[in-house]
Scaffold this motif. Structure first.
Motif, PDB file in Angstrom:
ATOM      1  N   THR A 131       0.866  -1.183   0.000  1.00 43.03           N
ATOM      2  CA  THR A 131       0.000   0.000   0.000  1.00 43.03           C
ATOM      3  C   THR A 131       0.893   1.221   0.000  1.00 43.03           C
ATOM      4  N   GLY A 132       0.979   1.885  -1.152  1.00 40.78           N
ATOM      5  CA  GLY A 132       1.922   3.005  -1.251  1.00 40.78           C
ATOM      6  C   GLY A 132       3.338   2.482  -1.083  1.00 40.78           C
ATOM      7  N   MET A 133       3.984   2.882   0.006  1.00 44.01           N
ATOM      8  CA  MET A 133       5.340   2.383   0.274  1.00 44.01           C
ATOM      9  C   MET A 133       5.354   1.330   1.377  1.00 44.01           C
ATOM     10  N   LEU A 134       4.189   1.051   1.968  1.00 47.11           N
ATOM     11  CA  LEU A 134       4.134   0.121   3.098  1.00 47.11           C
ATOM     12  C   LEU A 134       3.932  -1.304   2.610  1.00 47.11           C
ATOM     13  N   ILE A 135       4.711  -2.215   3.145  1.00 44.03           N
ATOM     14  CA  ILE A 135       4.688  -3.616   2.699  1.00 44.03           C
ATOM     15  C   ILE A 135       4.388  -4.520   3.892  1.00 44.03           C
ATOM     16  N   ARG A 136       3.397  -5.402   3.722  1.00 42.62           N
ATOM     17  CA  ARG A 136       3.119  -6.420   4.730  1.00 42.62           C
ATOM     18  C   ARG A 136       3.275  -7.786   4.057  1.00 42.62           C
ATOM     19  N   THR A 137       4.132  -8.613   4.629  1.00 45.78           N
ATOM     20  CA  THR A 137       4.448  -9.902   4.012  1.00 45.78           C
ATOM     21  C   THR A 137       4.205 -11.048   4.994  1.00 45.78           C
ATOM     22  N   SER A 138       3.616 -12.121   4.500  1.00 44.89           N
ATOM     23  CA  SER A 138       3.487 -13.365   5.264  1.00 44.89           C
ATOM     24  C   SER A 138       4.085 -14.483   4.428  1.00 44.89           C
ATOM     25  N   ILE A 139       5.069 -15.142   4.970  1.00 45.31           N
ATOM     26  CA  ILE A 139       5.708 -16.263   4.282  1.00 45.31           C
ATOM     27  C   ILE A 139       5.342 -17.552   5.006  1.00 45.31           C
ATOM     28  N   THR A 140       4.756 -18.488   4.260  1.00 43.63           N
ATOM     29  CA  THR A 140       4.313 -19.751   4.851  1.00 43.63           C
ATOM     30  C   THR A 140       5.043 -20.910   4.182  1.00 43.63           C
ATOM     31  N   GLN A 141       5.599 -21.781   5.013  1.00 39.68           N
ATOM     32  CA  GLN A 141       6.268 -22.967   4.488  1.00 39.68           C
ATOM     33  C   GLN A 141       5.750 -24.205   5.211  1.00 39.68           C
ATOM     34  N   LYS A 142       5.602 -25.295   4.457  1.00 36.66           N
ATOM     35  CA  LYS A 142       5.158 -26.569   5.035  1.00 36.66           C
ATOM     36  C   LYS A 142       6.305 -27.569   4.964  1.00 36.66           C
ATOM     37  N   PHE A 143       6.493 -28.278   6.068  1.00 34.87           N
ATOM     38  CA  PHE A 143       7.543 -29.293   6.148  1.00 34.87           C
ATOM     39  C   PHE A 143       6.933 -30.612   6.621  1.00 34.87           C
ATOM     40  N   ARG A 144       7.614 -31.696   6.323  1.00 41.26           N
ATOM     41  CA  ARG A 144       7.172 -33.008   6.806  1.00 41.26           C
ATOM     42  C   ARG A 144       8.347 -33.712   7.472  1.00 41.26           C
ATOM     43  N   ASN A 145       8.088 -34.314   8.637  1.00 37.99           N
ATOM     44  CA  ASN A 145       9.095 -35.141   9.289  1.00 37.99           C
ATOM     45  C   ASN A 145       9.089 -36.495   8.595  1.00 37.99           C
ATOM     46  N   SER A 146      10.055 -36.715   7.762  1.00 31.42           N
ATOM     47  CA  SER A 146      10.079 -37.928   6.939  1.00 31.42           C
ATOM     48  C   SER A 146      10.702 -39.118   7.664  1.00 31.42           C
ATOM     49  N   THR A 147      11.136 -38.905   8.907  1.00 35.13           N
ATOM     50  CA  THR A 147      11.777 -40.003   9.624  1.00 35.13           C
ATOM     51  C   THR A 147      10.729 -40.841  10.365  1.00 35.13           C
ATOM     52  N   GLU A 148      11.148 -41.911  10.961  1.00 39.65           N
ATOM     53  CA  GLU A 148      10.251 -42.766  11.741  1.00 39.65           C
ATOM     54  C   GLU A 148      10.326 -42.431  13.221  1.00 39.65           C
ATOM     55  N   ASN A 149      10.972 -41.337  13.547  1.00 34.53           N
ATOM     56  CA  ASN A 149      11.150 -40.947  14.938  1.00 34.53           C
ATOM     57  C   ASN A 149      10.522 -39.575  15.203  1.00 34.53           C
ATOM     58  N   CYS A 150      10.204 -39.333  16.471  1.00 37.72           N
ATOM     59  CA  CYS A 150       9.880 -37.981  16.906  1.00 37.72           C
ATOM     60  C   CYS A 150      11.189 -37.189  16.903  1.00 37.72           C
TER      61      CYS A 150
END
Length: 671
Positions: free
Chosen positions: A72-91
């Motif tokens: 908006t004009g010179m003002l910037i609002r950003t949200s960055i979302t990333q999804k990850f998966r625990n691919s191991t068999e452990n917690c």
């Protein structure tokens, strides 16, 4: 001889990679050491899972990475979302590493796992760490967002179950950069390795190492809603192929399809001729009217264009060229082209010199020379012969440039620093500039697709100059011309903001010199919502005074958070000037807590209070077998540290020791 062998062994030990133990059992993951990374090796945002090797991590698979941006004009609002998966068999437990714009105000962390949504709370850093560790020991899902540098953050997570998907959203505010009619926005996507000059420099412990061998290609998408506030002319990206859809006279939607995050994202736009911003105030009042809560105003004012017709002053220009190993390839080509362009713009009344540096530094001439045609030709030939190699030892080169020993009355002194900025001792260099600047002005030119924006911007601010970024070779001509045109014009000095409300707090407090096409941008907190605002300055012997411009009200534009972020920067600057560390820490904590901001001394922490039913002892480190590959180049500092030389010296010493021992053994046998 025993002493000689001991020294040789020590040299080898210090210069060798730290190695852990072999995989302890049958449950070992089949990944090798070369598939692990350190925090310093990761060159993009990613979730890192702990391994049994201290300081080394395995990257979790990234399902998606998406940025939503509202301008908006010179003002910037950003949200960055990333999804990850625990691919191991452990917690497992992990660390999420990501870069953000150096001027951003980070205020939001949301973690979603399954149906649970966890919102981060702001706390003093040590307290937040204790809350996180307690939750982790109880087997609860928790997260901790910490600032490692103003442009590098980490998010620690605990108790991520086998196969679970975690979604992380980071929210921040920023301001678009405006120069010579163009608005620009940059979102860093790469954390490049940075050279560490050693303990004596006081550098922070972020390791600088080789490009990660485990880079799997993070993919990212962007969705940007742009409202320029005036009729748009052009919208484009010089870094990525974007799709632009005009949704109105002043609005557009910009999308970037899935693309590798191997360079910073850059967007720029222009408004139609005659609609460029002249002077404007954006005003925001977060609290209820009449509640006594403060207002926040962002002021943007321009010096008059007729300042460009002022008399031409002779200059001494000092060019600093980074020829370290990290500049090898396209970067050194761009840097040489930029410097050649600057040399061609010198006037006969100017004097100049060139300093190149890597591990050591060299001057083109013992003292600045008059810019004759022959001198410029000699200098261009010298620059053309330079090669990129070695370390990035900036301090001696910068100190040499700042040593002003040939003062000539009426002459401007300008330092143009061309580099990728991939170092980690930013504070040491900032302190040097603040203490030695004198009458000089420092302009930084960032080379490459992902320079150290925090360093380049901050050192230019301390040097009362500007930062110019040249992301690719075909931008050299345009960007260098913009910079050189700018510093050809007389600067507007002594710039200040006047507010009728005497309780007003203005940041930055020390406004920089202004050059043609540059706006003065300040953020003010004031309690009188109708306070009058004006700007003043001096160009040569002329006085400039700008009364209050048009005022626009914005809602939730993030002005209070941006004001707080600049106040924190101001406190950090005073710490460089001698403010006691503990006093600075307390001041920063007070501001950051009040505005819910992550800082060097505050962190966001989120704890899932729902019983997880997870035994904390089951959240084990991922076992990694240590099969060291042949020629482990991934562990060698790319920016040219002395480690390879140390290895070579150690090997030479060992061979020498063996030769001496063999000769003595033969001599004793002969006797």
């Amino acid at each position: 001889m025993k002493k000689l062998i001991t020294i040789a062994t020590a040299v080898l030990a210090l210069s060798s990679p730290a190695l852990g133990e072999d995989c302890p059992g049958e449950n070992c993951d089949e990944r090798t050491l070369e598939e692990t990374v350190t925090l310093g090796e990761l060159e993009h945002g990613g979730l890192l899972l702990e391994t049994i090797v201290p300081g080394r991590y395995v990257e979790a698979p990234i399902l998606s990475s998406h940025a939503e941006v509202r301008v908006t004009g010179m003002l910037i609002r950003t949200s960055i979302t990333q999804k990850f998966r625990n691919s191991t068999e452990n917690c497992v437990n992990g660390v999420y590493v990501f870069p953000l714009p150096e001027s951003s105000a980070v205020d939001r962390l949301v973690m979603r796992i399954g149906h649970r949504t966890i919102e981060g709370e702001i706390h003093e850093r040590q307290q937040a760490r204790e809350i996180f560790e307690q939750a982790r020991s109880e087997g609860r899902k928790s997260s901790l967002l910490e600032q490692q540098r103003p442009d590098v953050f980490t998010l620690s997570v605990s108790s991520l179950g086998p196969g679970e998907v975690m979604e992380v959203t980071i929210g921040y505010d920023d301001i678009a950069h405006y120069d010579s009619g163009t608005f620009r926005m940059r979102v860093p996507l790469v954390v490049a390795p940075r050279y560490e000059p050693g303990e004596a420099s006081g550098a922070s412990p972020l390791p600088a190492t080789a490009h990660s061998a485990s880079f799997r290609g993070l993919l990212v998408t962007f969705d940007i809603e742009l409202d320029a506030g005036a009729d748009l002319d052009t919208v484009s990206s010089i870094s990525h192929p974007v799709e632009v859809v005009r949704t109105g006279g002043s609005t557009a939607r910009i999308t970037l399809a899935e693309t590798p995050a191997d360079r910073d994202f850059h967007l720029e736009w222009r408004v139609q001729a005659g609609r460029e911003p002249k002077a404007v105030v954006f005003n925001e009042r977060p609290g209820d009217p009449g509640s006594g809560s403060p207002s926040y105003s962002m002021v943007m004012m321009f010096p008059p264009s007729h300042l460009a017709s002022g008399s031409v002053q002779p200059r001494e220009q000092i060019f600093i060229l980074d020829t370290s190993g990290s500049m090898e390839g396209q970067s050194i080509v761009q840097a040489k082209a930029a410097l050649a362009r600057a040399l061609e713009r010198l006037r006969g009344s100017d004097r100049f010199n060139i300093i190149e540096f890597n591990t050591n530094h060299r001057l083109w001439a013992s003292e600045s020379r008059r810019a004759t045609a022959q001198a410029i030709a000699d200098a261009k030939g010298w620059v053309d012969s330079l090669r990129a190699e070695g370390g990035t030892n900036m301090v001696p080169a910068l100190a040499s440039a700042l040593s002003d020993v040939q003062t000539v009355s009426g002459e401007l002194r300008q330092i143009i620093f061309i580099t990728d900025g991939l170092i980690s001792n930013e504070n040491e260099l900032a302190t040097l500039v603040r203490s030695q600047l004198g009458r000089s002005r420092l302009f930084t030119v960032g080379i490459g697709s992902a320079p150290n924006g925090h360093f380049m911007t901050s050192i230019a601010r301390h040097g009362r100059g500007t930062f110019t970024w040249i992301p690719q070779a075909d931008q050299v001509e345009q960007r260098m011309s913009e910079l050189l045109d700018k510093i050809d014009s007389p600067a507007l000095t002594g710039v200040g903001i006047e507010v009728s409300d005497r309780t007003a707090e203005i940041y930055p407090r020390a406004t920089p010199d202004l050059y043609l096409g540059e706006p003065l941008v300040t953020i003010i907190r004031h309690f009188d919502p109708n306070a009058a605002i004006a700007a003043k300055g001096v160009a040569g012997k002329r006085l400039w005074h700008q009364v209050e411009p048009d005022r626009h009200v914005v809602s939730d534009g993030g002005l209070s958070r941006l004001w707080a972020r600049r106040k924190i920067d101001e406190i950090s600057d005073r710490e460089l000037d001698g403010l006691p560390r503990e006093e600075a820490r307390k001041e920063i904590i007070e501001v950051a807590i009040a505005h819910h901001l992550v800082s060097a001394h505050t962190s966001l922490v989120a704890v899932d209070r729902t019983p997880a039913g997870i035994d904390a002892t089951s959240c084990i480190a991922v076992p990694i077998p240590l099969r060291v590959p042949e020629g482990m180049k991934m562990l060698l500092p790319r920016t040219g540290s002395l480690a390879p030389l140390a290895r070579l010296l150690g090997l030479i010493l060992l061979i020498s020791a063996a030769a001496v021992w063999t000769a003595r053994f033969r001599r004793q046998g002969a006797e």
